[in-house]
Design a protein around this motif. Structure first.
Motif: not given
Length: 439
Positions: A48, A90, A93
């Motif tokens: 992330s 992830r 994001r």
């Protein structure tokens, strides 16, 4: 409440407050070390943006401690979905309308102020979530786990080095390369550790055949011998799935290693340096670890074998909290908390060895074990299924012991970590084991 109970409760609150402070100090260091562009950038699709991790830490703290334990009004109910790790992979994001760095910092500060107020007024008893400050301990561990994730993101980041630390202590002489662990029963897991997570519970008996286990993790020098012997090019050493991944990913050395003329160099937090032959190998996947072990005429230990080597005391027959005993880790015991930003040489930390003489079982590198992630007998999900239960029986292999990037609050002899067998961005290495004949 008696005066003794009141003193114990006050001490527990002091410990929680200190653990919360240490975790936040580390989160701040990892996010203040870079500029806002770096905070919002995704340095790898496996990770992330750092700013997502920061706000996610605050959101989990708000959900469990402000709203649940404290019964307070939400600070930012409108962002719960954005920071739900199960709703957004992830890779997706960075495209979300995330809090910017200034907003994320302000949010986590506001949440922490409310949490410290809740800590002062919570009875720390009456229901399992608050008994012995479990919810606070869970949040401390959660933040430290994300701090290690952010440290891994720093390793993937390109640019000028921004993290610095003193080198670890030197190695001490080893009496033997491997240690015999006698066969017989031992107690695995825990029913008593107050902040143990659900997958570590309950304690149960395991009876193992005798086995040998390496005294220390496999070093870079040992692993280099595998490379030089053509280990990456010989399918004899690899499982079918391991060879398929080795070919697909074009694996030829641990991640972050490169050839520089007639030597190998590695990149460590932005610093390019010769590969230190005496350090444990790190950034290898499960398949690489298993291939090396087979090439060396050994195998990876099972999770139960790792834990017995780490916890079992032959003199008393009981399982300790840590290899060295029941005391919390100190700097003399293990390389933890990104204190040194690298593994210590193999053979370091003799004060942290187990009763059988096995070293560096805690800290330095997570160690791959040849076991799948499964529940213990009598497992009960707590306080939510998404921490462990949804991962059981998936494509995961076990990792034990923590790394140099793991905090002492987030690792113990019973702690269980897991990841896909192809992952290499984590601070993972391994040690080998082999069967022994029963006497």
């Amino acid at each position: 409440m008696t005066s003794t109970e009141r003193i114990q409760a006050d001490r527990l609150r002091e410990r929680v407050a200190e653990d919360l402070r240490r975790a936040r100090e580390r989160s701040t260091l990892l996010t203040d070390a870079v500029d806002d562009d770096d905070l919002v950038r995704q340095h790898s699709r496996l990770m992330s943006p750092l700013v997502w991790d920061l706000a996610h830490i605050g959101n989990q703290e708000e959900l469990w401690l402000v709203r649940d334990v404290g019964g307070r009004e939400p600070v930012r109910h409108d962002i719960d979905d954005l920071y739900d790790a199960f709703q957004h992979p992830r890779a997706d994001r960075p495209s979300l309308p995330l809090l910017n760095p200034a907003e994320a910092r302000g949010y986590v500060r506001e949440v922490r102020d409310k949490v410290l107020d809740v800590l002062e007024t919570s009875p720390l008893e009456g229901r399992p979530l608050v008994e012995r400050a479990f919810a606070f301990g869970m949040i401390v561990q959660h933040e430290q786990q994300h701090d290690e994730t952010m440290l891994a993101t720093h390793q993937l980041r390109k640019g000028t080095p921004v993290l610095h630390a003193e080198p670890p202590p030197p190695a001490a002489p080893l009496p033997a390369r491997e240690v015999l662990v006698p066969g017989g029963p031992f107690t695995m897991g825990t029913s008593a550790e107050p902040w143990a997570l659900d997958n570590e519970r309950p304690a149960f008996g395991v009876d193992l055949a005798p086995y040998w286990i390496d005294t220390v993790p496999v070093s870079n020098g040992d692993y280099l011998a595998f490379i030089d012997a053509g280990g990456y090019d010989d399918p004899r050493w690899w499982s079918e799935s391991g060879w398929a991944h080795r070919m697909k990913a074009s694996l030829s050395a641990p991640r972050f290693w490169e050839r520089d003329g007639d030597r190998w160099v590695r990149t460590r937090f932005g610093v390019v340096e010769p590969v230190p032959l005496d350090e444990p190998v790190v950034h290898v996947c499960f398949h690489e670890a298993a291939a090396y072990a087979k090439w060396a005429g050994k195998r990876l230990p099972t999770e139960a074998e790792w834990e017995k080597a780490a916890r079992w005391d032959p003199a008393s027959g009981r399982s300790r909290r840590y290899p060295w005993g029941d005391d919390d880790p100190g700097p003399q015991h293990a390389n933890l908390g990104q204190r040194h930003l690298r593994p210590a040489p193999v053979g370091a930390y003799p004060a942290g060895e187990s009763p059988l003489g096995v070293r560096q079982l805690i800290g330095d590198v997570w160690e791959w074990c040849d076991s799948d992630f499964l529940p213990y007998p009598g497992f009960r999900a707590f306080p939510y299924k998404e921490y462990s239960e949804v991962f059981f029986r998936g494509d995961y292999k076990m990792l034990r012991g923590g790394s140099f990037g793991t905090d002492a609050a987030a690792v113990r002899g019973t702690f269980r970590n897991w990841d896909h067998p192809i992952r290499r961005q984590i601070f993972a290495g391994f040690r080998c084991a082999r069967d022994a004949e029963r006497p």
